[in-house]
Write a protein that holds these residues in place. Structure first.
Motif, PDB file in Angstrom:
ATOM      1  N   THR A 135     -66.338   3.099  47.025  1.00 14.72           N
ATOM      2  CA  THR A 135     -66.439   1.735  46.513  1.00 14.72           C
ATOM      3  C   THR A 135     -65.400   0.846  47.186  1.00 14.72           C
ATOM      4  N   THR A 136     -65.646  -0.465  47.154  1.00 17.02           N
ATOM      5  CA  THR A 136     -64.842  -1.451  47.887  1.00 17.02           C
ATOM      6  C   THR A 136     -64.708  -0.994  49.335  1.00 17.02           C
ATOM      7  N   GLN A 137     -65.858  -0.984  50.001  1.00 15.73           N
ATOM      8  CA  GLN A 137     -65.980  -0.348  51.308  1.00 15.73           C
ATOM      9  C   GLN A 137     -65.375  -1.201  52.419  1.00 15.73           C
ATOM     10  N   TYR A 138     -64.677  -0.516  53.302  1.00 17.42           N
ATOM     11  CA  TYR A 138     -64.029  -1.165  54.452  1.00 17.42           C
ATOM     12  C   TYR A 138     -64.096  -0.184  55.621  1.00 17.42           C
ATOM     13  N   ALA A 139     -64.806  -0.554  56.679  1.00 19.64           N
ATOM     14  CA  ALA A 139     -64.979   0.320  57.836  1.00 19.64           C
ATOM     15  C   ALA A 139     -63.988  -0.053  58.928  1.00 19.64           C
ATOM     16  N   ILE A 140     -63.359   0.962  59.542  1.00 19.38           N
ATOM     17  CA  ILE A 140     -62.487   0.691  60.685  1.00 19.38           C
ATOM     18  C   ILE A 140     -63.254   0.735  61.995  1.00 19.38           C
ATOM     19  N   ALA A 141     -64.434   1.366  61.987  1.00 14.98           N
ATOM     20  CA  ALA A 141     -65.322   1.461  63.143  1.00 14.98           C
ATOM     21  C   ALA A 141     -66.689   1.858  62.597  1.00 14.98           C
ATOM     22  N   PRO A 142     -67.751   1.810  63.396  1.00 16.73           N
ATOM     23  CA  PRO A 142     -69.080   2.126  62.867  1.00 16.73           C
ATOM     24  C   PRO A 142     -69.143   3.505  62.200  1.00 16.73           C
ATOM     25  N   GLY A 143     -69.480   3.505  60.912  1.00 18.74           N
ATOM     26  CA  GLY A 143     -69.633   4.750  60.174  1.00 18.74           C
ATOM     27  C   GLY A 143     -68.339   5.439  59.797  1.00 18.74           C
ATOM     28  N   ILE A 144     -67.192   4.801  60.000  1.00 17.77           N
ATOM     29  CA  ILE A 144     -65.888   5.428  59.751  1.00 17.77           C
ATOM     30  C   ILE A 144     -65.151   4.629  58.676  1.00 17.77           C
ATOM     31  N   SER A 145     -64.986   5.222  57.492  1.00 13.45           N
ATOM     32  CA  SER A 145     -64.380   4.516  56.364  1.00 13.45           C
ATOM     33  C   SER A 145     -63.418   5.426  55.609  1.00 13.45           C
ATOM     34  N   PRO A 146     -62.236   5.697  56.161  1.00 15.59           N
ATOM     35  CA  PRO A 146     -61.241   6.475  55.411  1.00 15.59           C
ATOM     36  C   PRO A 146     -60.748   5.693  54.206  1.00 15.59           C
ATOM     37  N   GLY A 147     -60.136   6.393  53.267  1.00 15.57           N
ATOM     38  CA  GLY A 147     -59.568   5.723  52.108  1.00 15.57           C
ATOM     39  C   GLY A 147     -58.233   5.073  52.430  1.00 15.57           C
ATOM     40  N   PHE A 148     -57.957   3.916  51.819  1.00 15.23           N
ATOM     41  CA  PHE A 148     -56.699   3.193  52.045  1.00 15.23           C
ATOM     42  C   PHE A 148     -56.196   2.583  50.749  1.00 15.23           C
ATOM     43  N   TRP A 149     -54.888   2.329  50.715  1.00 10.11           N
ATOM     44  CA  TRP A 149     -54.259   1.450  49.732  1.00 10.11           C
ATOM     45  C   TRP A 149     -53.589   0.329  50.519  1.00 10.11           C
ATOM     46  N   VAL A 150     -53.719  -0.898  50.064  1.00 11.92           N
ATOM     47  CA  VAL A 150     -53.094  -2.024  50.763  1.00 11.92           C
ATOM     48  C   VAL A 150     -52.487  -2.993  49.763  1.00 11.92           C
ATOM     49  N   PHE A 151     -51.426  -3.677  50.199  1.00 17.36           N
ATOM     50  CA  PHE A 151     -50.963  -4.861  49.486  1.00 17.36           C
ATOM     51  C   PHE A 151     -51.904  -6.010  49.835  1.00 17.36           C
ATOM     52  N   ALA A 152     -52.212  -6.842  48.870  1.00 18.51           N
ATOM     53  CA  ALA A 152     -53.131  -7.956  49.114  1.00 18.51           C
ATOM     54  C   ALA A 152     -52.662  -9.182  48.359  1.00 18.51           C
ATOM     55  N   ASP A 480     -72.739  -0.576  78.620  1.00 15.25           N
ATOM     56  CA  ASP A 480     -73.418  -1.267  77.538  1.00 15.25           C
ATOM     57  C   ASP A 480     -72.704  -0.933  76.226  1.00 15.25           C
ATOM     58  N   PHE A 481     -72.282  -1.962  75.490  1.00 18.64           N
ATOM     59  CA  PHE A 481     -71.514  -1.766  74.253  1.00 18.64           C
ATOM     60  C   PHE A 481     -72.390  -1.359  73.071  1.00 18.64           C
ATOM     61  N   ASN A 482     -73.704  -1.501  73.168  1.00 23.69           N
ATOM     62  CA  ASN A 482     -74.551  -1.298  71.999  1.00 23.69           C
ATOM     63  C   ASN A 482     -74.389   0.093  71.393  1.00 23.69           C
ATOM     64  N   LYS A 483     -74.295   1.132  72.234  1.00 22.40           N
ATOM     65  CA  LYS A 483     -74.193   2.487  71.679  1.00 22.40           C
ATOM     66  C   LYS A 483     -72.873   2.688  70.940  1.00 22.40           C
ATOM     67  N   PHE A 484     -71.831   1.939  71.328  1.00 25.14           N
ATOM     68  CA  PHE A 484     -70.551   2.059  70.629  1.00 25.14           C
ATOM     69  C   PHE A 484     -70.624   1.469  69.221  1.00 25.14           C
ATOM     70  N   PHE A 485     -71.613   0.610  68.978  1.00 28.16           N
ATOM     71  CA  PHE A 485     -71.776   0.013  67.658  1.00 28.16           C
ATOM     72  C   PHE A 485     -72.800   0.776  66.817  1.00 28.16           C
ATOM     73  N   THR A 486     -72.890   2.081  67.023  1.00 26.80           N
ATOM     74  CA  THR A 486     -73.721   2.950  66.210  1.00 26.80           C
ATOM     75  C   THR A 486     -72.851   4.034  65.584  1.00 26.80           C
ATOM     76  N   ALA A 487     -73.117   4.323  64.316  1.00 24.31           N
ATOM     77  CA  ALA A 487     -72.382   5.400  63.651  1.00 24.31           C
ATOM     78  C   ALA A 487     -72.678   6.741  64.306  1.00 24.31           C
ATOM     79  N   ALA A 488     -73.887   6.893  64.866  1.00 24.11           N
ATOM     80  CA  ALA A 488     -74.275   8.166  65.482  1.00 24.11           C
ATOM     81  C   ALA A 488     -73.386   8.510  66.669  1.00 24.11           C
ATOM     82  N   TYR A 489     -72.930   7.499  67.407  1.00 22.14           N
ATOM     83  CA  TYR A 489     -72.073   7.780  68.568  1.00 22.14           C
ATOM     84  C   TYR A 489     -70.789   8.463  68.125  1.00 22.14           C
ATOM     85  N   TYR A 490     -70.190   7.983  67.042  1.00 24.27           N
ATOM     86  CA  TYR A 490     -68.929   8.561  66.583  1.00 24.27           C
ATOM     87  C   TYR A 490     -69.133   9.777  65.670  1.00 24.27           C
TER      88      TYR A 490
END
Length: 541
Positions: A135-152, A480-490
């Motif tokens: 929940t409260t999803q934040y991706a650092i790259a396509p398909g990559i969403s580790p958990g974080f705590w942040v000051f906001a 071509d950058f398109n494949k880098f913007f796929t979760a499957a690549y990573y």
């Protein structure tokens, strides 16, 4: 058919050639056709015109050239103070009226000297009792969403974009916002602990007293100065910094866990100047759209750069449960940082290719760019600039004497160290080699991968304006950058060079004929062994 041809006697090989035909070249198995993958749009359209230069509440917010930029209404509110802007601007910013309060001009130089900042603690990509997805999803790259705590910054409304989305609002992100105050300001920073764990704020390198005027601990260190701020509670830290420079702030509760989870950010003390209205918070770091008077005296642009490495064995523990007792146990007793390894590497909270959306250093010839850098990670960074050599002017907030300044293209930055760099774009073969798209990255090679897949990590670039498209995307001439913007690549499902040479570097289809031959070879060898064993047994008396 079963044995390699060279195993047969020459006479038999010739006879087989007459019966079956010559053993000619046999083509390798067919290349596998890549599966359909969903490609994200590399540079989303700026529907709200946030990139444009504009004047809001009397604040001149500079044009920001990247694809994705900060909300200019929030930038203006951070400059004027959320208590000094209209309700319309406040609503457009998403901030509460007391998020950044600015008070009296005590020295009569035209800018406020009383600053009160309120920060909350937010969990990104945490576990949910209602879904297997975070929940409260934040991706650092396509398909990559580790958990974080942040000051906001203190905000009103939901943590997600809307009722139907699980995606975090744009101001809830990694890294924690860069804080800017002026030398001599009377600064109060209140931590309102909206999280389920205890936290503090330690002001690393910032001039502050060990206790405040009431005798309360003011260093943010539970071991020595104070008890941590419990969930639902708050504490106000007081300071009046006397020295300018680039500093650091972070949580000091179980720091080997909380700092690496993202509770850290830049803290900049600007030189005192008249009419010095500062952008008190720079959400997500990056381009400073309202630089200080002192910075504009010497530099054309300013960028905040914050680096972090991520161990998913730590960060993803918050996704396994939403019971604070279990998370506390797993993170503070079962996680062993001495066995840690770095899987992901971020610049300003993103990894490549997302760094190309919002963390490019944009310039033009004959400029001076101020880069304020902090390494918030657990390992050092060998920061390399393609096409340029930079000059380190400050270390840990202290100015280096001119004779001690070194111009180089690899700058070593240790953990928690801050370095100020002067990026000069004079095309003289030393400071700059001319216009282009010049990479900026850690030269420790794992730092340019996403869990071992490259390109990834903290790769960014120094991009000249004539190499930038109107929408903020660089005019690249390579892959071509398109494949880098796929979760499957990573996920390691897409061949690195699968789109080159008509699929010559693609994965290989299953070779049924080779399997049949191997089965035949195994069967033949088995029969031969059985016959030998049978013959031996018959000879025994």
């Amino acid at each position: 058919m079963c044995f390699p041809l060279q195993w047969y006697p020459m006479a038999l090989r010739l006879q087989l050639g007459q019966w079956l035909g010559a053993d000619e070249y046999r083509a390798p198995p067919m290349a596998k056709i890549a599966a359909d993958t969903t490609t994200e749009l590399p540079c989303p359209e700026d529907l709200l015109n946030w990139r444009d230069a504009q004047t809001i509440a009397g604040v001149d917010v500079r044009h920001s050239p990247g694809c994705i930029v900060d909300n200019p209404n929030a930038v203006a509110a951070f400059v004027r103070g959320t208590n000094n802007v209209s309700q319309q601007i406040l609503m457009a910013s998403g901030l509460t009226p007391d998020a950044v309060e600015k008070g009296r001009d005590l020295d009569g130089d035209g800018d406020p000297d009383e600053i009160h900042i309120r920060l909350e603690v937010v969990e990104l990509n945490g576990g949910s009792p209602e879904s297997d997805l975070p929940t409260t999803q934040y991706a650092i790259a396509p398909g990559i969403s580790p958990g974080f705590w942040v000051f906001a910054p203190k905000m009103f409304g939901m943590a997600t974009e809307n009722f139907e989305s699980s995606k975090a609002r744009s101001m809830l992100r990694l890294p924690s916002p860069a804080i800017r105050v002026e030398q001599g300001d009377i600064v109060k920073i209140t931590l309102e602990n909206s999280h389920y764990m205890p936290h503090t704020i330690h002001f690393h390198g910032v001039d502050h007293p060990f206790v405040d005027e009431d005798g309360e601990g003011n260093d943010g260190v539970p071991v020595t100065s104070e008890k941590p701020v419990l969930p639902g509670s708050s504490r106000t830290y007081n300071m009046q910094p006397r020295q300018s420079g680039t500093m650091f702030y972070h949580c000091h509760v179980q720091p080997h866990v909380h700092i690496m989870m993202g509770l850290q950010g830049l803290f900049v003390v600007e030189e005192n100047r008249p009419n010095n209205w500062l952008q008190t918070l720079n959400v997500g770091a990056g381009h400073v759209r309202v630089p200080s008077v002192a910075v504009t005296e010497k530099f054309d642009r300013e960028y905040d750069l914050q680096y972090l490495d991520i161990d998913i064995d730590l960060n993803n523990r918050i996704q396994k449960s939403n019971d604070p007792r279990l998370i506390t146990r797993d993170m503070h007793r079962r996680y062993d940082i001495t066995d840690a390894k770095s899987d992901f590497f971020t610049l300003n909270g993103r990894s490549f290719p997302y760094t190309f959306r919002e963390s490019l250093v944009v310039t033009k010839p004959d400029e001076h760019i101020k880069l304020r850098i902090v390494n918030g990670g657990s390992t050092g960074i060998a920061l390399h600039t393609h096409g340029h050599k930079v000059t380190a002017t400050h270390y840990d907030g202290v100015e280096a004497k001119p004779a001690a300044r070194i111009t180089r293209d690899v700058v070593w930055i240790a953990s928690a160290q801050r370095v100020d760099l002067d990026l000069e774009t004079t095309n003289d073969g030393l400071h700059s080699y001319g216009s282009g798209i010049w990479l900026l990255h850690d030269h420790q090679e794992k730092g340019v991968t996403n869990d071992g897949i490259g390109p990834g990590g903290n790769v960014s670039a120094i991009v000249y304006e004539n190499y930038l498209q109107e929408n903020g995307w660089p005019k690249t001439q390579g892959m071509d950058f398109n494949k880098f913007f796929t979760a499957a690549y990573y996920r390691k499902e897409v061949p690195v060079w699968g789109d080159l040479l008509n699929g010559k570097f693609s994965d290989v289809e299953f070779d049924l004929w080779m399997l049949i031959r191997l089965l035949g070879l195994g069967l033949s060898l088995g029969v031969m062994v059985a016959l030998v064993i049978n013959g031996i047994n018959k000879r025994r008396p």
